[in-house]
Motif scaffolding. Sequence first.
Motif, PDB file in Angstrom:
ATOM      1  N   ALA A 146      -1.996   2.194 -13.610  1.00 47.78           N
ATOM      2  CA  ALA A 146      -1.199   2.551 -12.435  1.00 47.78           C
ATOM      3  C   ALA A 146      -1.569   1.688 -11.235  1.00 47.78           C
ATOM      4  CB  ALA A 146      -1.378   4.025 -12.097  1.00 47.78           C
ATOM      5  N   ILE A 147      -2.857   1.453 -11.034  1.00 43.67           N
ATOM      6  CA  ILE A 147      -3.305   0.617  -9.921  1.00 43.67           C
ATOM      7  C   ILE A 147      -2.794  -0.818 -10.102  1.00 43.67           C
ATOM      8  CG2 ILE A 147      -5.342  -0.332  -8.757  1.00 43.67           C
ATOM      9  CD1 ILE A 147      -4.857   2.680  -8.236  1.00 43.67           C
ATOM     10  N   ALA A 148      -2.809  -1.309 -11.324  1.00 41.07           N
ATOM     11  CA  ALA A 148      -2.288  -2.661 -11.588  1.00 41.07           C
ATOM     12  C   ALA A 148      -0.800  -2.726 -11.267  1.00 41.07           C
ATOM     13  CB  ALA A 148      -2.542  -3.046 -13.039  1.00 41.07           C
ATOM     14  N   ALA A 149      -0.037  -1.693 -11.653  1.00 47.17           N
ATOM     15  CA  ALA A 149       1.401  -1.666 -11.348  1.00 47.17           C
ATOM     16  C   ALA A 149       1.630  -1.604  -9.841  1.00 47.17           C
ATOM     17  CB  ALA A 149       2.064  -0.485 -12.049  1.00 47.17           C
ATOM     18  N   LEU A 150       0.802  -0.836  -9.127  1.00 49.35           N
ATOM     19  CA  LEU A 150       0.936  -0.769  -7.671  1.00 49.35           C
ATOM     20  C   LEU A 150       0.660  -2.130  -7.031  1.00 49.35           C
ATOM     21  CD1 LEU A 150      -0.724   2.678  -6.867  1.00 49.35           C
ATOM     22  CD2 LEU A 150       1.705   2.087  -6.714  1.00 49.35           C
ATOM     23  N   ASN A 151      -0.303  -2.860  -7.550  1.00 47.26           N
ATOM     24  CA  ASN A 151      -0.576  -4.202  -7.016  1.00 47.26           C
ATOM     25  C   ASN A 151       0.577  -5.153  -7.285  1.00 47.26           C
ATOM     26  OD1 ASN A 151      -3.104  -4.404  -5.597  1.00 47.26           O
ATOM     27  ND2 ASN A 151      -4.084  -3.784  -7.505  1.00 47.26           N
ATOM     28  N   ILE A 152       1.224  -5.013  -8.428  1.00 48.41           N
ATOM     29  CA  ILE A 152       2.399  -5.838  -8.725  1.00 48.41           C
ATOM     30  C   ILE A 152       3.525  -5.506  -7.745  1.00 48.41           C
ATOM     31  CG2 ILE A 152       4.235  -6.228 -10.423  1.00 48.41           C
ATOM     32  CD1 ILE A 152       2.017  -5.945 -12.594  1.00 48.41           C
ATOM     33  N   ILE A 153       3.739  -4.218  -7.481  1.00 44.07           N
ATOM     34  CA  ILE A 153       4.756  -3.802  -6.507  1.00 44.07           C
ATOM     35  C   ILE A 153       4.415  -4.361  -5.133  1.00 44.07           C
ATOM     36  CG2 ILE A 153       5.701  -1.816  -5.264  1.00 44.07           C
ATOM     37  CD1 ILE A 153       5.444  -0.234  -7.924  1.00 44.07           C
ATOM     38  N   ARG A 154       3.146  -4.308  -4.747  1.00 47.40           N
ATOM     39  CA  ARG A 154       2.713  -4.827  -3.443  1.00 47.40           C
ATOM     40  C   ARG A 154       3.023  -6.315  -3.312  1.00 47.40           C
ATOM     41  NH1 ARG A 154      -2.456  -7.019  -2.513  1.00 47.40           N
ATOM     42  NH2 ARG A 154      -2.713  -7.469  -0.321  1.00 47.40           N
ATOM     43  N   MET A 155       2.698  -7.087  -4.332  1.00 47.38           N
ATOM     44  CA  MET A 155       2.970  -8.523  -4.269  1.00 47.38           C
ATOM     45  C   MET A 155       4.468  -8.800  -4.245  1.00 47.38           C
ATOM     46  SD  MET A 155      -0.003  -9.664  -3.938  1.00 47.38           S
ATOM     47  CE  MET A 155       0.347 -11.390  -3.971  1.00 47.38           C
ATOM     48  N   ALA A 156       5.238  -8.027  -5.001  1.00 44.32           N
ATOM     49  CA  ALA A 156       6.695  -8.203  -5.010  1.00 44.32           C
ATOM     50  C   ALA A 156       7.292  -7.817  -3.654  1.00 44.32           C
ATOM     51  CB  ALA A 156       7.319  -7.375  -6.131  1.00 44.32           C
ATOM     52  N   GLU A 157       6.737  -6.790  -3.017  1.00 44.57           N
ATOM     53  CA  GLU A 157       7.203  -6.402  -1.671  1.00 44.57           C
ATOM     54  C   GLU A 157       6.954  -7.531  -0.677  1.00 44.57           C
ATOM     55  OE1 GLU A 157       8.914  -4.199  -0.148  1.00 44.57           O
ATOM     56  OE2 GLU A 157       8.759  -2.275  -1.175  1.00 44.57           O
ATOM     57  N   LYS A 158       5.809  -8.171  -0.790  1.00 41.62           N
ATOM     58  CA  LYS A 158       5.516  -9.294   0.113  1.00 41.62           C
ATOM     59  C   LYS A 158       6.499 -10.441  -0.111  1.00 41.62           C
ATOM     60  CE  LYS A 158       0.746  -8.553   1.304  1.00 41.62           C
ATOM     61  NZ  LYS A 158      -0.531  -9.226   1.518  1.00 41.62           N
ATOM     62  N   ASP A 159       6.819 -10.734  -1.362  1.00 41.11           N
ATOM     63  CA  ASP A 159       7.830 -11.760  -1.652  1.00 41.11           C
ATOM     64  C   ASP A 159       9.185 -11.359  -1.090  1.00 41.11           C
ATOM     65  OD1 ASP A 159       5.983 -13.330  -2.965  1.00 41.11           O
ATOM     66  OD2 ASP A 159       6.605 -12.704  -4.977  1.00 41.11           O
ATOM     67  N   TYR A 160       9.546 -10.093  -1.257  1.00 40.42           N
ATOM     68  CA  TYR A 160      10.830  -9.593  -0.733  1.00 40.42           C
ATOM     69  C   TYR A 160      10.859  -9.736   0.791  1.00 40.42           C
ATOM     70  CZ  TYR A 160      14.892  -6.549  -0.193  1.00 40.42           C
ATOM     71  OH  TYR A 160      16.133  -6.045   0.114  1.00 40.42           O
ATOM     72  N   PHE A 161       9.737  -9.436   1.440  1.00 48.99           N
ATOM     73  CA  PHE A 161       9.665  -9.540   2.903  1.00 48.99           C
ATOM     74  C   PHE A 161       9.850 -10.981   3.361  1.00 48.99           C
ATOM     75  CE2 PHE A 161       7.542  -9.865   7.002  1.00 48.99           C
ATOM     76  CZ  PHE A 161       8.083  -8.777   7.674  1.00 48.99           C
ATOM     77  N   ILE A 162       9.287 -11.921   2.634  1.00 57.19           N
ATOM     78  CA  ILE A 162       9.439 -13.338   2.995  1.00 57.19           C
ATOM     79  C   ILE A 162      10.908 -13.744   2.944  1.00 57.19           C
ATOM     80  CG2 ILE A 162       8.979 -15.698   2.192  1.00 57.19           C
ATOM     81  CD1 ILE A 162       6.179 -14.674   1.364  1.00 57.19           C
ATOM     82  N   ASP A 163      11.639 -13.246   1.961  1.00 53.72           N
ATOM     83  CA  ASP A 163      13.047 -13.616   1.808  1.00 53.72           C
ATOM     84  C   ASP A 163      13.980 -12.848   2.740  1.00 53.72           C
ATOM     85  OD1 ASP A 163      12.310 -15.360  -0.190  1.00 53.72           O
ATOM     86  OD2 ASP A 163      12.782 -13.965  -1.823  1.00 53.72           O
TER      87      ASP A 163
END
Length: 129
Positions: free
Chosen positions: A40-57
């Motif tokens: 679950a923690i690994a999935a949350l970190n993946i979501i966090r990194m994807a959110e940062k990418d989404y924010f950049i775009d």
Amino acid sequence: MNKGFSLLELIIVVIVVALLVAMSMPFLMKSIEKSRTGEAIAALNIIRMAEKDYFIDNAVFTATIGNLNIENPNNPTNKYFSYTIQSVIGGANPDFTARAIRNAGPYSGDYYEISKDGAINYANGHFQL
């Protein structure tokens, strides 16, 4: 002289093995739950990194996992955790919190969450990483 085991000796061995297995079950269950929490923690970190990418775009965070460029962790094969995102839109400090909520079992309702800075919080989380 007869060689081999008597029925009594076999029964004693079976009882001893059964006791050892019964004593090790709580440790095994804890290990399994720790691995699920790690997933679950690994999935949350993946979501966090994807959110940062989404924010950049897009200059905002999203509250919809489907908007992120990742495989949805809420797929039907995931029966242990449900994932959600809460985002703060606008203001001087946009933010989000992704949460993994335990679905079933003795830890049902426990959750782990991560924010954009990577801090992991938990509520009733029995396994802190």
